[in-house]
Write an enzyme that holds these catalytic residues in place. Structure first.
Site, PDB file in Angstrom:
ATOM      1  N   ASP A 106      40.144  27.019  60.575  1.00  0.00           N
ATOM      2  CA  ASP A 106      40.333  25.765  61.296  1.00  0.00           C
ATOM      3  C   ASP A 106      41.729  25.732  61.902  1.00  0.00           C
ATOM      4  O   ASP A 106      42.641  26.423  61.414  1.00  0.00           O
ATOM      5  CB  ASP A 106      40.195  24.572  60.342  1.00  0.00           C
ATOM      6  CG  ASP A 106      38.808  24.506  59.719  1.00  0.00           C
ATOM      7  OD1 ASP A 106      37.859  25.035  60.326  1.00  0.00           O
ATOM      8  OD2 ASP A 106      38.692  23.926  58.622  1.00  0.00           O
TER       9      ASP A 106
HETATM   10  N1  URA Z   1      37.151  26.599  54.835  1.00  0.00           N
HETATM   11  C1  URA Z   1      37.561  25.531  55.556  1.00  0.00           C
HETATM   12  O1  URA Z   1      37.177  24.402  55.278  1.00  0.00           O
HETATM   13  N2  URA Z   1      38.397  25.751  56.587  1.00  0.00           N
HETATM   14  C2  URA Z   1      38.886  26.958  56.919  1.00  0.00           C
HETATM   15  O2  URA Z   1      39.679  27.083  57.859  1.00  0.00           O
HETATM   16  C3  URA Z   1      38.460  28.063  56.158  1.00  0.00           C
HETATM   17  C4  URA Z   1      37.587  27.860  55.119  1.00  0.00           C
END
Ligand code: URA
Length: 228
Positions: A106
């Site tokens: 993310d």
């Molecule tokens: N899980 C998440 O919620 N976000 C990420 O960026 C990676 C794994």
């Protein structure tokens, strides 16, 4: 591969641009001018590459693998919407090749992100079939105790999903810091698992992806790696 193809694969330019550079004596491999586009190049024998007197990166071919320590506020996408692309952290020469991130982080997640031009390797690292471990350091909104770890290890039902997902390992380093190991890569998986277990993620850092960690890299730095 011939010199023209080699330069293109190195991200030096289009076919036409590379042909022009070769014809004009502007390409040096291992300090020797190469001006015949049909010359055979063995990528493993290239130690240095100069274009018009400037040192270029020698990208390992045919496949290369990059470990990036992703900073926050970068999107894992070639077409980002709200933040710059993680690919903007790489030199133009590398970005000119056919690269993909291996899974996504993310925009607000930091840590280990792998990038490659090897589609088969990408599939192997992301397919649930191969159960590749990823370790996250999760900063929690609410103080937690062992019940959070047991819920995550026993499996939680993700919102909008019909199956439960279990962590491989869940350890509290302190009451606000959880070290979580998972071996799938579902959309927002860590945030959704922690929410399903009754807490919230304030910050997420991927500390390890399979064998790789970011210990020798500052945020925003990258290096080539050589998987086994
Ligand atoms: N899980 C998440 O919620 N976000 C990420 O960026 C990676 C794994």
């Amino acid at each position: 591969m011939n010199l023209l193809k080699y330069l293109q694969a190195q991200g030096i330019g289009t076919r036409k641009e590379c042909a022009w550079l070769i014809k004009n004596d502007l390409v040096e491999i291992n300090q020797i001018i190469c001006n015949n586009e049909k010359t055979e190049v063995q990528p493993e024998n290239v130690q240095t590459l100069h274009i018009d007197g400037e040192e270029a990166i020698v990208i390992p071919l045919p496949y290369f693998y990059i470990l990036l320590n992703k900073p926050a506020n970068y999107e894992t996408s070639h077409k980002p919407r709200d933040y710059p692309s993680i690919f903007s952290l790489l030199p133009d020469q590398v970005r000119a090749t056919d690269i993909q991130a291996i899974g996504r982080l993310d925009a607000d997640t930091t840590g280990v992100l792998l990038i490659t031009n090897d589609g088969q390797f990408n599939h192997r690292m992301t397919s649930p079939k191969y159960k590749i471990s990823k370790i996250y350091r999760v900063t929690l909104k609410h103080a937690a105790d062992e019940t959070l770890c047991s819920s995550l290890k026993n499996g939680v039902l993700l919102h909008d999903d019909n199956e439960t997902v279990a962590a491989q390992e869940a350890i509290l380093r302190d009451e606000y810091t959880l070290i979580l190991t998972i071996n799938e890569g579902k959309y927002h998986q860590v945030k959704r698992m922690v929410a399903a277990a009754g807490n919230r993620v304030v910050h997420l850092n991927r500390e390890r992806f399979d064998n790789w960690d970011t210990q020798d890299l500052e945020q925003g730095e990258w290096r080539f790696i050589q998987p086994e």
